[in-house]
Design a protein around this motif. Structure first.
Motif, PDB file in Angstrom:
ATOM      1  N   LEU A 555      10.067   0.325   0.233  1.00 43.89           N
ATOM      2  CA  LEU A 555      10.664   1.108  -0.836  1.00 43.89           C
ATOM      3  C   LEU A 555      11.366   2.336  -0.271  1.00 43.89           C
ATOM      4  O   LEU A 555      10.807   3.058   0.553  1.00 43.89           O
ATOM      5  N   PRO A 556      12.585   2.599  -0.705  1.00 41.81           N
ATOM      6  CA  PRO A 556      13.304   3.786  -0.219  1.00 41.81           C
ATOM      7  C   PRO A 556      12.685   5.064  -0.770  1.00 41.81           C
ATOM      8  O   PRO A 556      11.912   5.052  -1.736  1.00 41.81           O
ATOM      9  N   GLU A 557      13.053   6.174  -0.187  1.00 38.48           N
ATOM     10  CA  GLU A 557      12.409   7.451  -0.417  1.00 38.48           C
ATOM     11  C   GLU A 557      12.314   7.872  -1.884  1.00 38.48           C
ATOM     12  O   GLU A 557      11.257   8.341  -2.311  1.00 38.48           O
ATOM     13  N   PRO A 558      13.329   7.755  -2.721  1.00 39.05           N
ATOM     14  CA  PRO A 558      13.161   8.234  -4.097  1.00 39.05           C
ATOM     15  C   PRO A 558      12.073   7.512  -4.875  1.00 39.05           C
ATOM     16  O   PRO A 558      11.658   7.975  -5.929  1.00 39.05           O
ATOM     17  N   LEU A 559      11.583   6.381  -4.326  1.00 40.40           N
ATOM     18  CA  LEU A 559      10.609   5.573  -5.046  1.00 40.40           C
ATOM     19  C   LEU A 559       9.268   5.493  -4.328  1.00 40.40           C
ATOM     20  O   LEU A 559       8.408   4.695  -4.698  1.00 40.40           O
ATOM     21  N   ALA A 560       9.093   6.307  -3.313  1.00 38.92           N
ATOM     22  CA  ALA A 560       7.875   6.229  -2.502  1.00 38.92           C
ATOM     23  C   ALA A 560       6.621   6.571  -3.293  1.00 38.92           C
ATOM     24  O   ALA A 560       5.507   6.231  -2.882  1.00 38.92           O
ATOM     25  N   HIS A 561       6.776   7.228  -4.447  1.00 34.48           N
ATOM     26  CA  HIS A 561       5.625   7.618  -5.259  1.00 34.48           C
ATOM     27  C   HIS A 561       5.027   6.451  -6.036  1.00 34.48           C
ATOM     28  O   HIS A 561       3.929   6.566  -6.597  1.00 34.48           O
ATOM     29  N   LEU A 562       5.716   5.322  -6.093  1.00 29.59           N
ATOM     30  CA  LEU A 562       5.242   4.215  -6.922  1.00 29.59           C
ATOM     31  C   LEU A 562       3.920   3.661  -6.407  1.00 29.59           C
ATOM     32  O   LEU A 562       3.742   3.467  -5.201  1.00 29.59           O
ATOM     33  N   PRO A 563       3.003   3.360  -7.310  1.00 33.48           N
ATOM     34  CA  PRO A 563       1.658   2.933  -6.899  1.00 33.48           C
ATOM     35  C   PRO A 563       1.576   1.438  -6.636  1.00 33.48           C
ATOM     36  O   PRO A 563       0.805   0.716  -7.278  1.00 33.48           O
ATOM     37  N   LEU A 564       2.355   0.936  -5.694  1.00 34.06           N
ATOM     38  CA  LEU A 564       2.342  -0.497  -5.405  1.00 34.06           C
ATOM     39  C   LEU A 564       1.253  -0.830  -4.397  1.00 34.06           C
ATOM     40  O   LEU A 564       1.050  -0.111  -3.419  1.00 34.06           O
ATOM     41  N   GLN A 565       0.590  -1.932  -4.654  1.00 30.58           N
ATOM     42  CA  GLN A 565      -0.455  -2.394  -3.746  1.00 30.58           C
ATOM     43  C   GLN A 565      -0.074  -3.776  -3.227  1.00 30.58           C
ATOM     44  O   GLN A 565       0.017  -4.728  -3.998  1.00 30.58           O
ATOM     45  N   PRO A 566       0.159  -3.926  -1.908  1.00 32.60           N
ATOM     46  CA  PRO A 566       0.468  -5.256  -1.375  1.00 32.60           C
ATOM     47  C   PRO A 566      -0.785  -6.129  -1.319  1.00 32.60           C
ATOM     48  O   PRO A 566      -1.842  -5.697  -0.842  1.00 32.60           O
ATOM     49  N   ILE A 567      -0.664  -7.340  -1.845  1.00 31.16           N
ATOM     50  CA  ILE A 567      -1.778  -8.298  -1.879  1.00 31.16           C
ATOM     51  C   ILE A 567      -1.417  -9.477  -0.987  1.00 31.16           C
ATOM     52  O   ILE A 567      -0.420 -10.174  -1.234  1.00 31.16           O
ATOM     53  N   ARG A 568      -2.212  -9.699   0.055  1.00 33.86           N
ATOM     54  CA  ARG A 568      -1.976 -10.842   0.929  1.00 33.86           C
ATOM     55  C   ARG A 568      -2.494 -12.108   0.268  1.00 33.86           C
ATOM     56  O   ARG A 568      -3.604 -12.151  -0.264  1.00 33.86           O
TER      57      ARG A 568
END
Length: 767
Positions: A555-568
């Motif tokens: 994710l680019p910098e303006p969106l780094a705050h998003l609470p995404l969790q990568p799931i393998r």
């Protein structure tokens, strides 16, 4: 209350009403002083404001009960006909098309957004098909039409087909309508009558449905059953709801001239005048918003209130949003004012998985120039499995997430059927969701108790019924979703990326930057601009940008705050040559429990592939295919379908764990609440400043200012394991928001998906 179309048997005009001088219907679009006396009905709301009506429960609607006179249906509950086969179509043309001046308005339509018709009572769809036919005959080739129609008692598809058979020249429009006809369940159902004509069916009570519409209507067809037979369909609340979703220049027309209808419309902010009716009906009325209401709507929609300006967008709303009054409980969800969009508008989409390719297709379908960008090929990462399940798992108690998932499942099924009617990219196999534990059995029963849904969407099944559907012995009861199925993920993404109007660029984007703006994040003509920098040092500029990347690290910098969790996740696959596949068991539907297994995929050479899985491992960055994960997938499959596994192993002569298997690893992004993030990107720094007071009292200290957004930046991410169900509807949502169209879902569902929802929670919890 009933939302079905009008009768040719209408009550006589109100003799006590003061009659105005007759005027030709062609004059209905001109703004004129009110010819009506002061209203005797108190306004329900402020001018141009939608009534506050609670969201209705998610449930099956009662279908229309009909009696027939050849192809002419009559509603038995209301003792009224839908139309007359002798003059019903002529009445439609006179009352709704000509009195709204549609031929002239269609011919002169030059805006990039579609012309929007709103109708109170879909019935057989005759009015809409006539309007669509007129549009195709008179509108410019690049113009688009969008229709919104409410209906409380939908017909059955077979009844609809029978009724419309009376007009063979409408068959080219009636056929796709019948083919896409949705189940009778509350909600918004988006259909396509033509490449340029979109139909949104809002099933439910008219006032409740219109009160949660996001969009602006240009022309209204008021066509419920006659006021004497169904007065609730002509209520002051309905007229107020209409005014609250009308554009400043909106017109209306209706067959009736009843006094209480005239007074109700006037109280809501419409001016009316009597004009000659159709046939033996002496009078009807038509009109438009009065000047104060039109000005109020222009202000609420972020448009210049001066009629001389053409109600052009105001730049100050580009970041803060408008369209409807501020949402006092959740002001941050106010969408930004759409930037000017034309065929020269250039939109970039980052990410070529199902989220990105469906966004690109939705925009290209609207004639927007799209560049689709990914470091790999389309469908190469999380969307790159051989098969993917098209399914949902709905909560036992109704919540926004379940409402959205059910809407998304229905939309995706119609979208896929239109995209690929031969089912080369997907299969309408249905999905069985098994109750393999007592806890799950009780949860499914609570869901059924709380959600009386039609069997066309979902039905409980016994173990024997599940066995018949799956084509293999099953020991558990469960739920069956007939509209679900499976897709070929990589092939589908590649197909979408090849849509005309999409240019694919294989590149890694290292940074994105909003260009310097003159005012409120916009430059020059009021359109935002973004610059994208690639890993090879080149850059490109676009008008708008959609980020549809799955992994947080990308994710680019303006969106780094998003609470995404990568799931393998690791899926297991076993491919068997054609000569060895004959005696193997083959499932007829997708089966889900703790994992999923799809029907075997057949290849051109006769071989078949069995796909099943997948593991769920948060915060696991291991890229290697692991034997332990394959064993876990086999154990889950053996637990859910022991008879199928036993038959497979007998046919292969080897245990499933030891068969010639392959695995594939990918990461899917999820949000903390498991719903996607779809919509305009919030300006996180500005939100933390604007809503800081909520950290001290989140209920009483909600600042009454709409949320600031990064102009021209949009998100579609966090689709988790259900991306092929949720991504297409999220793409349609974003395309509709970006292009200034009515939304394909209720306002509450768009709010639920808003990318800033977790940011507000963090502010409240002082994180």
């Amino acid at each position: 209350m009933n939302d079905r179309p009008s009768s040719t048997r209408q009550p006589a005009p109100d003799p006590s009403a003061r009659k105005t001088s007759p005027q030709d219907a062609s004059g209905t679009a001109a703004r004129k002083p009110a010819t009506t006396p002061p209203s005797a009905i108190e306004p329900v709301t402020a001018p141009g404001v939608v009534p506050d009506v609670p969201l209705a429960p998610l449930a099956t609607l009662e279908e229309a009960q009909l009696e027939w006179d050849d192809t002419a249906p009559q509603a038995t509950d209301y003792g009224d006909v839908y139309f007359s086969t002798h003059d019903g179509r002529a009445e439609t043309v006179h009352v709704f098309l000509d009195s709204n001046r549609l031929s002239e308005r269609f011919r002169d339509w030059q805006e990039a957004r579609p012309f929007v018709i709103g109708e109170t009572g879909f019935g057989t769809g005759l009015n809409i098909l006539c309007a669509a036919q007129r549009f195709l005959a008179t509108a410019p080739a690049e113009a688009r039409l969008h229709v919104i129609s409410v209906e409380k008692h939908p017909m059955r598809a077979a009844d609809l087909e029978r009724a419309l058979s009376a007009w063979p020249d409408l068959a080219s429009l009636a056929k796709p309508l019948v083919a896409q006809w949705p189940a009778a369940v509350l909600g918004v159902h988006r259909l396509w009558l033509d490449e340029r004509i979109t139909l949104d069916l809002h099933f439910g009570d008219a006032v409740e449905r219109l009160s949660r519409l996001e969009g602006g209507v240009d022309a209204w067809f008021l066509d419920g059953f006659s006021p004497s037979k169904n007065p609730e369909m002509w209520s002051p609340e309905l007229f107020a709801a209409m005014a609250g979703v009308s554009r400043p220049t909106a017109t209306f027309a209706t067959f009736t001239a009843a006094g209480f209808v005239r007074r109700g419309l006037r109280a809501a902010g419409f001016v009316w005048r009597k004009v000659p009716g159709h046939g033996m009906k002496r009078e009807m009325i038509c009109g438009e918003l009065d000047e104060p209401t039109a000005a109020a709507r222009a202000e609420l929609m972020g448009l210049d209130a001066s009629p001389a300006s053409g109600h052009s967008p105001m730049q100050e709303h580009a970041v803060r949003g408008a369209l409807h009054p501020l949402r006092h409980e959740q002001p941050w969800t106010q969408p930004p004012q759409p930037a000017p969009v034309s065929r020269e508008t250039h939109v970039a989409v980052l990410g070529a998985g199902i989220a990105g390719t469906s966004c690109a297709e939705a925009l290209a379908r609207r004639g927007v120039k799209v560049t689709l960008i990914d470091a790999g090929t389309p469908g190469a990462r999380a969307s790159g499995n051989r098969q993917g399940a098209l399914y949902v798992k709905l909560a036992a108690e109704t919540n926004p997430a379940s409402r959205f998932q059910l809407a998304a499942l229905q939309y995706s099924r119609r979208w896929l059927a239109r995209l690929d009617p031969e089912q080369t990219l997907w299969s309408a196999s249905g999905v069985l969701q098994l109750a393999t534990s007592e806890r799950e059995r009780k949860r499914q029963q609570r869901f059924l108790d709380n959600h009386p849904l039609p069997e066309a969407l979902l039905t409980p099944v016994s173990a024997s019924e599940a066995s018949r559907i799956a084509g293999s012995e099953i020991a558990f009861d469960g739920l069956f979703y007939p509209v679900a199925g499976w897709v070929r993920p990589s092939a589908l993404c590649q197909h979408l990326a090849a849509t005309p109007g999409i240019c694919f660029l294989q590149a890694r984007i290292e940074a994105i930057q909003s260009l310097e703006a003159e005012e409120n994040g916009t430059i020059g003509n009021g359109a935002p601009r973004w610059q994208l920098q690639t890993s090879d040092g080149t850059s490109m500029e676009v008008d708008q940008l959609i980020v549809a990347l799955g992994e947080q690290t990308h994710l680019p910098e303006p969106l780094a705050h998003l609470p995404l969790q990568p799931i393998r996740g690791q899926v297991s696959e076993i491919t068997v040559a054609s000569e060895q596949a004959a005696g193997l068991p083959m499932l007829d539907s997708v089966v889900c429990a703790g994992g999923y297994v799809s029907p075997c995929q057949r290849h051109a050479d006769g071989s078949v592939t069995l796909s099943f899985g997948a593991t769920f491992a948060p915060r696991d960055e291991d890229e290697a295919v692991r034997e332990a994960d394959h064993a876990a997938n086999v154990a889950e499959l053996r637990s859910a379908l022991p008879a199928f596994v036993a038959a497979w192993e007998q046919g292969r002569g080897v245990r499933l764990e030891d068969d010639d298997w392959q695995g594939r690893v990918a990461w899917r992004a999820a949000s903390p609440d498991k719903s996607p993030l779809a919509g305009p990107a919030p300006d996180a720094a500005q939100w933390r400043e604007d809503y800081a007071a909520m950290a001290f009292d989140a209920k009483k200290r909600v600042p009454q200012s709409s949320g600031a957004h990064l102009p021209g930046l949009w998100l579609s991410t966090a689709h988790g394991s259900r991306g092929f169900t949720t991504a297409p509807l999220c793409a349609e949502l974003i395309a509709s928001q970006l292009c200034g169209e009515p939304l394909p879902m209720e306002r509450e569902l768009a709010e639920h998906l808003h990318p800033g929802r977790r940011l507000i929670r963090d502010i409240v919890q002082r994180r």
